[in-house]
Design a protein around this motif. Sequence first.
Motif, PDB file in Angstrom:
ATOM      1  N   UNK A   1      84.788  29.929   7.939  1.00  0.00           N
ATOM      2  CA  UNK A   1      85.543  29.882   6.691  1.00  0.00           C
ATOM      3  C   UNK A   1      86.915  29.273   6.976  1.00  0.00           C
ATOM      4  N   UNK A   2      87.270  28.222   6.283  1.00  0.00           N
ATOM      5  CA  UNK A   2      88.548  27.531   6.500  1.00  0.00           C
ATOM      6  C   UNK A   2      89.693  28.177   5.732  1.00  0.00           C
ATOM      7  N   UNK A   3      89.422  29.117   4.874  1.00  0.00           N
ATOM      8  CA  UNK A   3      90.448  29.740   4.037  1.00  0.00           C
ATOM      9  C   UNK A   3      90.873  31.082   4.630  1.00  0.00           C
ATOM     10  N   UNK A   4      91.326  31.043   5.868  1.00  0.00           N
ATOM     11  CA  UNK A   4      91.617  32.274   6.609  1.00  0.00           C
ATOM     12  C   UNK A   4      92.729  33.083   5.950  1.00  0.00           C
ATOM     13  N   UNK A   5      93.855  32.482   5.706  1.00  0.00           N
ATOM     14  CA  UNK A   5      94.999  33.215   5.147  1.00  0.00           C
ATOM     15  C   UNK A   5      94.642  33.769   3.767  1.00  0.00           C
ATOM     16  N   UNK A   6      94.021  32.949   2.929  1.00  0.00           N
ATOM     17  CA  UNK A   6      93.658  33.393   1.585  1.00  0.00           C
ATOM     18  C   UNK A   6      92.683  34.565   1.638  1.00  0.00           C
ATOM     19  N   UNK A   7      91.726  34.498   2.563  1.00  0.00           N
ATOM     20  CA  UNK A   7      90.730  35.563   2.693  1.00  0.00           C
ATOM     21  C   UNK A   7      91.378  36.863   3.159  1.00  0.00           C
ATOM     22  N   UNK A   8      92.294  36.774   4.105  1.00  0.00           N
ATOM     23  CA  UNK A   8      92.981  37.972   4.598  1.00  0.00           C
ATOM     24  C   UNK A   8      93.856  38.561   3.492  1.00  0.00           C
ATOM     25  N   UNK A   9      94.603  37.718   2.799  1.00  0.00           N
ATOM     26  CA  UNK A   9      95.528  38.202   1.778  1.00  0.00           C
ATOM     27  C   UNK A   9      94.803  38.762   0.552  1.00  0.00           C
ATOM     28  N   UNK A  10      93.592  38.292   0.292  1.00  0.00           N
ATOM     29  CA  UNK A  10      92.822  38.781  -0.853  1.00  0.00           C
ATOM     30  C   UNK A  10      92.136  40.105  -0.527  1.00  0.00           C
ATOM     31  N   UNK A  11      92.393  40.630   0.664  1.00  0.00           N
ATOM     32  CA  UNK A  11      91.702  41.819   1.125  1.00  0.00           C
ATOM     33  C   UNK A  11      92.389  43.138   0.852  1.00  0.00           C
ATOM     34  N   UNK A  12      93.251  43.225  -0.160  1.00  0.00           N
ATOM     35  CA  UNK A  12      93.889  44.500  -0.492  1.00  0.00           C
ATOM     36  C   UNK A  12      92.840  45.554  -0.812  1.00  0.00           C
ATOM     37  N   UNK A  13      92.902  46.677  -0.108  1.00  0.00           N
ATOM     38  CA  UNK A  13      91.959  47.755  -0.347  1.00  0.00           C
ATOM     39  C   UNK A  13      90.584  47.506   0.250  1.00  0.00           C
ATOM     40  N   UNK A  14      90.468  46.436   1.033  1.00  0.00           N
ATOM     41  CA  UNK A  14      89.189  46.087   1.656  1.00  0.00           C
ATOM     42  C   UNK A  14      89.326  46.327   3.157  1.00  0.00           C
ATOM     43  N   UNK A  15      88.278  46.825   3.764  1.00  0.00           N
ATOM     44  CA  UNK A  15      88.339  47.109   5.203  1.00  0.00           C
ATOM     45  C   UNK A  15      88.391  45.821   6.017  1.00  0.00           C
ATOM     46  N   UNK A  16      88.869  45.950   7.235  1.00  0.00           N
ATOM     47  CA  UNK A  16      88.919  44.798   8.148  1.00  0.00           C
ATOM     48  C   UNK A  16      87.517  44.240   8.367  1.00  0.00           C
ATOM     49  N   UNK A  17      86.518  45.112   8.444  1.00  0.00           N
ATOM     50  CA  UNK A  17      85.134  44.669   8.646  1.00  0.00           C
ATOM     51  C   UNK A  17      84.655  43.799   7.481  1.00  0.00           C
ATOM     52  N   UNK A  18      85.044  44.160   6.251  1.00  0.00           N
ATOM     53  CA  UNK A  18      84.653  43.364   5.085  1.00  0.00           C
ATOM     54  C   UNK A  18      85.351  42.007   5.086  1.00  0.00           C
ATOM     55  N   UNK A  19      86.609  41.984   5.496  1.00  0.00           N
ATOM     56  CA  UNK A  19      87.329  40.714   5.599  1.00  0.00           C
ATOM     57  C   UNK A  19      86.657  39.826   6.637  1.00  0.00           C
ATOM     58  N   UNK A  20      86.284  40.406   7.769  1.00  0.00           N
ATOM     59  CA  UNK A  20      85.618  39.646   8.822  1.00  0.00           C
ATOM     60  C   UNK A  20      84.287  39.099   8.308  1.00  0.00           C
ATOM     61  N   UNK A  21      83.538  39.917   7.572  1.00  0.00           N
ATOM     62  CA  UNK A  21      82.275  39.439   6.989  1.00  0.00           C
ATOM     63  C   UNK A  21      82.522  38.207   6.124  1.00  0.00           C
ATOM     64  N   UNK A  22      83.562  38.243   5.316  1.00  0.00           N
ATOM     65  CA  UNK A  22      83.905  37.103   4.453  1.00  0.00           C
ATOM     66  C   UNK A  22      84.290  35.883   5.280  1.00  0.00           C
ATOM     67  N   UNK A  23      85.008  36.109   6.372  1.00  0.00           N
ATOM     68  CA  UNK A  23      85.431  34.991   7.218  1.00  0.00           C
ATOM     69  C   UNK A  23      84.261  34.325   7.923  1.00  0.00           C
ATOM     70  N   UNK A  24      83.208  35.083   8.185  1.00  0.00           N
ATOM     71  CA  UNK A  24      82.047  34.508   8.858  1.00  0.00           C
ATOM     72  C   UNK A  24      81.063  33.851   7.900  1.00  0.00           C
ATOM     73  N   UNK A  25      81.363  33.894   6.600  1.00  0.00           N
ATOM     74  CA  UNK A  25      80.581  33.128   5.617  1.00  0.00           C
ATOM     75  C   UNK A  25      81.285  31.805   5.427  1.00  0.00           C
ATOM     76  N   UNK A  26      80.552  30.737   5.649  1.00  0.00           N
ATOM     77  CA  UNK A  26      81.151  29.414   5.506  1.00  0.00           C
ATOM     78  C   UNK A  26      81.555  29.184   4.065  1.00  0.00           C
TER      79      UNK A  26
END
Length: 79
Positions: free
Chosen positions: A49-74
């Motif tokens: 996933x090329x949108x690293x900062x956006x994905x991390x910042x959109x993760x309010x109230x979301x676990x780190x594991x869920x953010x990582x799952x999103x990052x590993x989806x292209x």
Amino acid sequence: MAADVFVKPIVNKLNRSEVTERIEKISEGLGSDEEVNVWIEEIAESVPNRQVIETIMAGNGVSAAEIVDRLYKADVICL
């Protein structure tokens, strides 16, 4: 006369647990600005996933594991 050439340092790809560790640190507000920038760069080199900062910042109230799952989806670019 030789031209100045910028050579980007080689960054080893992180495994999933290392990405999770860095996401947790960023989410907890740990690290200096320089450290966070390095962590984000390392993550960007390690996930599809090329949108690293956006994905991390959109993760309010979301676990780190869920953010990582999103990052590993292209992220798909529709033309």
